[in-house]
Motif scaffolding. Sequence first.
Motif, PDB file in Angstrom:
ATOM      1  N   VAL A 460      45.166  63.053  77.482  1.00 34.76           N
ATOM      2  CA  VAL A 460      44.658  62.925  78.856  1.00 34.76           C
ATOM      3  C   VAL A 460      45.679  62.212  79.726  1.00 34.76           C
ATOM      4  CG1 VAL A 460      42.863  61.859  80.286  1.00 34.76           C
ATOM      5  CG2 VAL A 460      42.250  62.974  78.124  1.00 34.76           C
ATOM      6  N   PHE A 461      46.244  61.124  79.213  1.00 34.32           N
ATOM      7  CA  PHE A 461      47.182  60.319  79.988  1.00 34.32           C
ATOM      8  C   PHE A 461      48.437  61.104  80.354  1.00 34.32           C
ATOM      9  CE2 PHE A 461      50.725  57.146  79.926  1.00 34.32           C
ATOM     10  CZ  PHE A 461      50.383  56.483  81.098  1.00 34.32           C
ATOM     11  N   GLN A 462      49.079  61.714  79.355  1.00 27.12           N
ATOM     12  CA  GLN A 462      50.353  62.393  79.603  1.00 27.12           C
ATOM     13  C   GLN A 462      50.177  63.622  80.495  1.00 27.12           C
ATOM     14  OE1 GLN A 462      53.269  61.301  78.991  1.00 27.12           O
ATOM     15  NE2 GLN A 462      52.801  59.587  77.623  1.00 27.12           N
ATOM     16  N   ASN A 463      49.126  64.396  80.261  1.00 25.01           N
ATOM     17  CA  ASN A 463      48.940  65.615  81.042  1.00 25.01           C
ATOM     18  C   ASN A 463      48.558  65.322  82.487  1.00 25.01           C
ATOM     19  OD1 ASN A 463      49.002  68.357  79.309  1.00 25.01           O
ATOM     20  ND2 ASN A 463      48.380  66.664  77.998  1.00 25.01           N
ATOM     21  N   THR A 464      47.696  64.355  82.710  1.00 20.61           N
ATOM     22  CA  THR A 464      47.337  64.001  84.088  1.00 20.61           C
ATOM     23  C   THR A 464      48.494  63.288  84.785  1.00 20.61           C
ATOM     24  OG1 THR A 464      46.288  61.950  83.303  1.00 20.61           O
ATOM     25  CG2 THR A 464      44.864  63.870  83.620  1.00 20.61           C
ATOM     26  N   LEU A 465      49.290  62.518  84.006  1.00 25.89           N
ATOM     27  CA  LEU A 465      50.423  61.815  84.606  1.00 25.89           C
ATOM     28  C   LEU A 465      51.455  62.805  85.133  1.00 25.89           C
ATOM     29  CD1 LEU A 465      51.915  59.162  85.199  1.00 25.89           C
ATOM     30  CD2 LEU A 465      52.890  59.306  82.895  1.00 25.89           C
ATOM     31  N   ILE A 466      51.790  63.818  84.346  1.00 28.34           N
ATOM     32  CA  ILE A 466      52.777  64.808  84.788  1.00 28.34           C
ATOM     33  C   ILE A 466      52.318  65.473  86.083  1.00 28.34           C
ATOM     34  CG2 ILE A 466      53.852  67.008  84.212  1.00 28.34           C
ATOM     35  CD1 ILE A 466      53.772  66.129  81.271  1.00 28.34           C
ATOM     36  N   VAL A 515      41.841  58.294  81.597  1.00 26.97           N
ATOM     37  CA  VAL A 515      41.749  57.817  80.218  1.00 26.97           C
ATOM     38  C   VAL A 515      40.471  57.012  80.019  1.00 26.97           C
ATOM     39  CG1 VAL A 515      42.766  56.246  78.519  1.00 26.97           C
ATOM     40  CG2 VAL A 515      44.224  57.828  79.775  1.00 26.97           C
ATOM     41  N   PHE A 516      40.182  56.096  80.948  1.00 29.78           N
ATOM     42  CA  PHE A 516      39.008  55.246  80.801  1.00 29.78           C
ATOM     43  C   PHE A 516      37.708  56.034  80.962  1.00 29.78           C
ATOM     44  CE2 PHE A 516      42.125  51.849  82.257  1.00 29.78           C
ATOM     45  CZ  PHE A 516      42.361  51.416  80.955  1.00 29.78           C
ATOM     46  N   ILE A 517      37.712  57.080  81.754  1.00 27.31           N
ATOM     47  CA  ILE A 517      36.538  57.953  81.835  1.00 27.31           C
ATOM     48  C   ILE A 517      36.325  58.661  80.497  1.00 27.31           C
ATOM     49  CG2 ILE A 517      35.635  60.057  82.899  1.00 27.31           C
ATOM     50  CD1 ILE A 517      36.968  59.152  85.515  1.00 27.31           C
ATOM     51  N   THR A 518      37.421  59.089  79.877  1.00 25.31           N
ATOM     52  CA  THR A 518      37.330  59.706  78.548  1.00 25.31           C
ATOM     53  C   THR A 518      36.759  58.726  77.536  1.00 25.31           C
ATOM     54  OG1 THR A 518      39.263  61.079  79.068  1.00 25.31           O
ATOM     55  CG2 THR A 518      38.646  60.888  76.747  1.00 25.31           C
ATOM     56  N   ILE A 519      37.186  57.468  77.613  1.00 24.54           N
ATOM     57  CA  ILE A 519      36.665  56.433  76.711  1.00 24.54           C
ATOM     58  C   ILE A 519      35.173  56.223  76.939  1.00 24.54           C
ATOM     59  CG2 ILE A 519      36.765  53.958  76.210  1.00 24.54           C
ATOM     60  CD1 ILE A 519      39.800  54.121  76.757  1.00 24.54           C
ATOM     61  N   LEU A 520      34.728  56.287  78.182  1.00 25.51           N
ATOM     62  CA  LEU A 520      33.301  56.167  78.481  1.00 25.51           C
ATOM     63  C   LEU A 520      32.502  57.274  77.787  1.00 25.51           C
ATOM     64  CD1 LEU A 520      30.839  55.055  80.002  1.00 25.51           C
ATOM     65  CD2 LEU A 520      31.581  56.385  82.006  1.00 25.51           C
ATOM     66  N   ILE A 521      33.019  58.487  77.815  1.00 27.41           N
ATOM     67  CA  ILE A 521      32.339  59.609  77.144  1.00 27.41           C
ATOM     68  C   ILE A 521      32.248  59.341  75.640  1.00 27.41           C
ATOM     69  CG2 ILE A 521      32.511  62.068  76.606  1.00 27.41           C
ATOM     70  CD1 ILE A 521      33.878  62.423  79.349  1.00 27.41           C
ATOM     71  N   MET A 522      33.320  58.810  75.044  1.00 26.60           N
ATOM     72  CA  MET A 522      33.297  58.472  73.626  1.00 26.60           C
ATOM     73  C   MET A 522      32.221  57.430  73.329  1.00 26.60           C
ATOM     74  SD  MET A 522      37.407  58.009  73.063  1.00 26.60           S
ATOM     75  CE  MET A 522      38.597  59.282  73.463  1.00 26.60           C
ATOM     76  N   SER A 523      32.094  56.420  74.181  1.00 23.17           N
ATOM     77  CA  SER A 523      31.114  55.359  73.975  1.00 23.17           C
ATOM     78  C   SER A 523      29.691  55.899  74.059  1.00 23.17           C
ATOM     79  CB  SER A 523      31.317  54.244  75.006  1.00 23.17           C
ATOM     80  OG  SER A 523      32.601  53.682  74.926  1.00 23.17           O
ATOM     81  N   VAL A 524      29.447  56.769  75.012  1.00 24.14           N
ATOM     82  CA  VAL A 524      28.121  57.376  75.150  1.00 24.14           C
ATOM     83  C   VAL A 524      27.790  58.216  73.909  1.00 24.14           C
ATOM     84  CG1 VAL A 524      26.760  59.033  76.481  1.00 24.14           C
ATOM     85  CG2 VAL A 524      28.159  57.335  77.672  1.00 24.14           C
ATOM     86  N   ALA A 525      28.770  58.946  73.403  1.00 18.45           N
ATOM     87  CA  ALA A 525      28.547  59.746  72.189  1.00 18.45           C
ATOM     88  C   ALA A 525      28.197  58.852  71.005  1.00 18.45           C
ATOM     89  CB  ALA A 525      29.787  60.581  71.881  1.00 18.45           C
ATOM     90  N   SER A 526      28.879  57.694  70.882  1.00 21.23           N
ATOM     91  CA  SER A 526      28.559  56.750  69.807  1.00 21.23           C
ATOM     92  C   SER A 526      27.129  56.244  69.937  1.00 21.23           C
ATOM     93  CB  SER A 526      29.544  55.579  69.838  1.00 21.23           C
ATOM     94  OG  SER A 526      29.211  54.605  68.875  1.00 21.23           O
ATOM     95  N   MET A 527      26.715  55.916  71.148  1.00 16.37           N
ATOM     96  CA  MET A 527      25.347  55.424  71.367  1.00 16.37           C
ATOM     97  C   MET A 527      24.319  56.493  71.002  1.00 16.37           C
ATOM     98  SD  MET A 527      23.756  53.713  74.813  1.00 16.37           S
ATOM     99  CE  MET A 527      22.238  52.753  74.705  1.00 16.37           C
ATOM    100  N   ALA A 528      24.588  57.731  71.384  1.00 17.14           N
ATOM    101  CA  ALA A 528      23.656  58.819  71.078  1.00 17.14           C
ATOM    102  C   ALA A 528      23.485  58.975  69.565  1.00 17.14           C
ATOM    103  CB  ALA A 528      24.157  60.122  71.700  1.00 17.14           C
ATOM    104  N   CYS A 529      24.582  58.900  68.814  1.00 15.41           N
ATOM    105  CA  CYS A 529      24.491  59.020  67.358  1.00 15.41           C
ATOM    106  C   CYS A 529      23.759  57.835  66.736  1.00 15.41           C
ATOM    107  CB  CYS A 529      25.890  59.136  66.752  1.00 15.41           C
ATOM    108  SG  CYS A 529      26.763  60.651  67.194  1.00 15.41           S
ATOM    109  N   SER A 530      23.955  56.639  67.289  1.00 12.34           N
ATOM    110  CA  SER A 530      23.311  55.449  66.723  1.00 12.34           C
ATOM    111  C   SER A 530      21.800  55.479  66.890  1.00 12.34           C
ATOM    112  CB  SER A 530      23.878  54.186  67.378  1.00 12.34           C
ATOM    113  OG  SER A 530      23.404  54.046  68.715  1.00 12.34           O
TER     114      SER A 530
END
Length: 545
Positions: A460-466, A515-530
């Motif tokens: 996400v970082f490298q592709n959006t940065l370019i 990047v941080f928005i992507t991390i937010l999606i990861m956190s929500v997915a973890s909560m859903a599984c828990s």
Amino acid sequence: MDNATYAQQRAENAERQPLLGGAYNSQQHEPTAADPDHDELSSTRLAVVFGSIWVRIASAVVPLMANSTIVATLTAVISTSFSSFNNLSWIGTAYLVGTAATQPLAGRWTDIYGRRRGLLAAGVVFGIGTLLCGIASQEWVFILGRAIAGAGGGATTATSTFVGADLVPLRRRGVVQGINNIAMGCGTGLGGLVGGLLNKWFGWKMAFLAQLPIVVLGLVLCAVVPDIPSQPSKKDHGSRLDYAGSVSLVLAIVLLLVGLNAGGNEVAWTHPLVWSTMVLAAALFALFLLIELRHAAQPIIPLGLLMHRNVWSACLTYFFAHMAAFATMYYIPIYLQVRGSDPTHASLRFIPQSMGTAIGAYGAGVLIKVTGNYVYLSAAAHVFLVTASALAATLDGQTPSWCPFFYLGMVGLGFGAMLVTTMLALISSVEHSEHAIATSASFAFRAVGSSTGITLASVVFQNTLIADLHRRLGGGGEIDKLIERIRRNFDAVWELDPPTRAAVQGGYLESLRFVFITILIMSVASMACSLVMRQNKLHNNLARR
């Protein structure tokens, strides 16, 4: 009977009756791996054992955690020294791929040969890898050292967890794991700070070489600590280990990361390197499943066990939570350095995360000991994790300097509590003899999640940065060369004239927001599984009576 029904009935039977046949033996004998039929150690002996183990953690596992934060803090410095800032994800993922190679095997291996031998072997491997990092003069040597250190580090972390499972009943294990995480939290916080200072005074290589005397001390302590289960629980040999499954899984992970890291960064997404590695990764993963289902006498990840509701939900919770936590660990320092902080100052931001992890883990352990409930605590832990990730997505060039400090503390609180609650949900659902195997499976998900999280964040970082730098600076031969130079050498940003530097910093900050928005999606997915995990009874003795 299908795998799911069998696994569920086996776990339910484990909660109602002793896990190993025969009468409970009251005669003292040296504990063996995965053996609940020995007298539980007295409080005094437990204090001696775990006091020694925590010193072992401080001398071996803490360097592992310190190693992670040292590298996270010095990512920009190290990658720039090799003129490869655009490939910075491999500095982190090489270590995590190494952990993925050994953690699935650690449970079976230490069941067969004993926990003490596992800790000693893992410590030696970690020391060799750290030495290679400290003397590396080329990027490939450094990455090789990171992978070897990861192999030893992953096995050490997993085996330390198995020792707790062998000696402490479920109801009290959360407290022990919490104190264990305090030791790890100290290493995490001090690692970043010490690494930043050593880089400032002596150069980044000293941040690795300085760990070696502590690693040696850890090996000595591990050799003399009493009551670490050192006798094997099985008399067979290493032929039962599923090396084929482990190799196919690790190769699949490596090829997947190569394709993700190269796509849009080194080559176009349509390049043969990208699609061929993706196809090979999928094929190797399919081979891994076939081996586990049909051919492995003792699979490293028993797929029937994964059919149990708490086991698969715990493993997926770990997977997504580690994606989020490790991506945060690597990209918050980048954010701070883009804003002008030096690595030493950026490393101070790990202190609240480390304190939060220690407080969250220990607090969760104490509450579980009192209440016997982990489900509600797991939900509360994820509220902290998701909220902190949402707040991190608001970081920009005008954010007050205390905000990243505060957000990382919240991440630590949620992550630390999650580690304890998820582990108890997992091991309370399987027989005692399967604790090491189930834990190894969860560590495999953690390792894969950590490496995938860093790589996905890098994609996400490298592709959006370019794209953003071209939008801000324009195109053409000279601009293309400039963008390529600042992507490979982070220090080149500070050599630009003020207007260009401001535009480049804006591009970096915008990419970090994605990047941080992507991390937010990861956190929500973890909560859903828990939220899928159910409550099991937590017994007060090793035999679960």
